[in-house]
Design a protein around this motif. Sequence first.
Motif, mmCIF file in Angstrom:
data_model
loop_
_atom_site.group_PDB
_atom_site.id
_atom_site.type_symbol
_atom_site.label_atom_id
_atom_site.label_comp_id
_atom_site.label_asym_id
_atom_site.label_seq_id
_atom_site.Cartn_x
_atom_site.Cartn_y
_atom_site.Cartn_z
ATOM 1 N N PRO A 55 -15.132 1.837 8.621
ATOM 2 C CA PRO A 55 -15.348 1.971 7.170
ATOM 3 C C PRO A 55 -14.808 3.297 6.612
ATOM 4 O O PRO A 55 -14.252 3.317 5.509
ATOM 5 C CB PRO A 55 -16.868 1.890 7.026
ATOM 6 N N GLU A 56 -14.924 4.362 7.375
ATOM 7 C CA GLU A 56 -14.409 5.657 6.932
ATOM 8 C C GLU A 56 -12.889 5.635 6.832
ATOM 9 O O GLU A 56 -12.309 6.151 5.869
ATOM 10 C CB GLU A 56 -14.848 6.768 7.890
ATOM 11 N N GLN A 57 -12.252 5.047 7.814
ATOM 12 C CA GLN A 57 -10.794 4.933 7.788
ATOM 13 C C GLN A 57 -10.340 4.076 6.612
ATOM 14 O O GLN A 57 -9.346 4.386 5.954
ATOM 15 C CB GLN A 57 -10.277 4.336 9.096
ATOM 16 N N LYS A 58 -11.075 3.014 6.337
ATOM 17 C CA LYS A 58 -10.732 2.145 5.211
ATOM 18 C C LYS A 58 -10.874 2.879 3.881
ATOM 19 O O LYS A 58 -10.054 2.698 2.974
ATOM 20 C CB LYS A 58 -11.600 0.892 5.208
ATOM 21 N N ALA A 59 -11.885 3.732 3.749
ATOM 22 C CA ALA A 59 -12.084 4.482 2.511
ATOM 23 C C ALA A 59 -10.914 5.443 2.267
ATOM 24 O O ALA A 59 -10.401 5.527 1.142
ATOM 25 C CB ALA A 59 -13.400 5.248 2.560
ATOM 26 N N VAL A 60 -10.494 6.144 3.299
ATOM 27 C CA VAL A 60 -9.352 7.059 3.186
ATOM 28 C C VAL A 60 -8.089 6.268 2.845
ATOM 29 O O VAL A 60 -7.290 6.665 1.999
ATOM 30 C CB VAL A 60 -9.169 7.870 4.486
ATOM 31 N N TYR A 61 -7.928 5.147 3.492
ATOM 32 C CA TYR A 61 -6.772 4.276 3.263
ATOM 33 C C TYR A 61 -6.729 3.793 1.812
ATOM 34 O O TYR A 61 -5.681 3.817 1.171
ATOM 35 C CB TYR A 61 -6.832 3.085 4.220
ATOM 36 N N GLU A 62 -7.856 3.345 1.287
ATOM 37 C CA GLU A 62 -7.893 2.826 -0.075
ATOM 38 C C GLU A 62 -7.535 3.898 -1.092
ATOM 39 O O GLU A 62 -6.848 3.617 -2.075
ATOM 40 C CB GLU A 62 -9.253 2.207 -0.368
ATOM 41 N N LYS A 63 -7.957 5.134 -0.854
ATOM 42 C CA LYS A 63 -7.563 6.245 -1.734
ATOM 43 C C LYS A 63 -6.060 6.471 -1.681
ATOM 44 O O LYS A 63 -5.427 6.671 -2.702
ATOM 45 C CB LYS A 63 -8.311 7.517 -1.357
ATOM 46 N N ALA A 64 -5.492 6.444 -0.478
ATOM 47 C CA ALA A 64 -4.059 6.631 -0.321
ATOM 48 C C ALA A 64 -3.282 5.491 -0.962
ATOM 49 O O ALA A 64 -2.258 5.708 -1.609
ATOM 50 C CB ALA A 64 -3.702 6.731 1.165
ATOM 51 N N GLN A 65 -3.792 4.276 -0.830
ATOM 52 C CA GLN A 65 -3.124 3.116 -1.411
ATOM 53 C C GLN A 65 -3.126 3.225 -2.935
ATOM 54 O O GLN A 65 -2.121 2.960 -3.580
ATOM 55 C CB GLN A 65 -3.832 1.837 -0.969
ATOM 56 N N GLU A 66 -4.241 3.648 -3.492
ATOM 57 C CA GLU A 66 -4.328 3.811 -4.944
ATOM 58 C C GLU A 66 -3.343 4.862 -5.437
ATOM 59 O O GLU A 66 -2.649 4.651 -6.430
ATOM 60 C CB GLU A 66 -5.756 4.215 -5.333
ATOM 61 N N LYS A 67 -3.236 5.980 -4.720
ATOM 62 C CA LYS A 67 -2.276 7.022 -5.082
ATOM 63 C C LYS A 67 -0.856 6.510 -5.020
ATOM 64 O O LYS A 67 -0.042 6.787 -5.892
ATOM 65 C CB LYS A 67 -2.415 8.221 -4.145
ATOM 66 N N LEU A 68 -0.543 5.777 -3.981
ATOM 67 C CA LEU A 68 0.812 5.262 -3.795
ATOM 68 C C LEU A 68 1.165 4.288 -4.900
ATOM 69 O O LEU A 68 2.259 4.318 -5.444
ATOM 70 C CB LEU A 68 0.946 4.590 -2.424
ATOM 71 N N LEU A 69 0.238 3.437 -5.269
ATOM 72 C CA LEU A 69 0.509 2.423 -6.292
ATOM 73 C C LEU A 69 0.530 3.006 -7.699
ATOM 74 O O LEU A 69 1.276 2.529 -8.561
ATOM 75 C CB LEU A 69 -0.538 1.306 -6.207
ATOM 76 N N ASN A 70 -0.254 4.033 -7.933
ATOM 77 C CA ASN A 70 -0.352 4.608 -9.280
ATOM 78 C C ASN A 70 0.474 5.874 -9.460
ATOM 79 O O ASN A 70 0.467 6.457 -10.536
ATOM 80 C CB ASN A 70 -1.826 4.909 -9.621
ATOM 81 N N GLY A 71 1.164 6.270 -8.413
ATOM 82 C CA GLY A 71 2.032 7.443 -8.489
ATOM 83 C C GLY A 71 1.264 8.669 -8.473
ATOM 84 O O GLY A 71 1.279 9.717 -8.613
#
Length: 71
Positions: A55-71
Amino acid sequence: MSSLEKRLAAFSKLPLRAQLAMIASTRSNPTLAQNQEYLEGLERVHAECLQASTPEQKAVYEKAQEKLLNG
């Protein structure tokens, strides 16, 4: 082990955020994006790694994914 299998095995050892960035850069590279087998392999391995993550890895991943998609 084929060259593709070796690359995918190495890719699976990367952190999820690095995998996400590599998939995005592969898609945006005109030459690499033409190799559908490679791109599909990256996405498959990434999905497997995401499924196995904590779950911790997924939380970090989701933040990174949001940054990547939103610039």
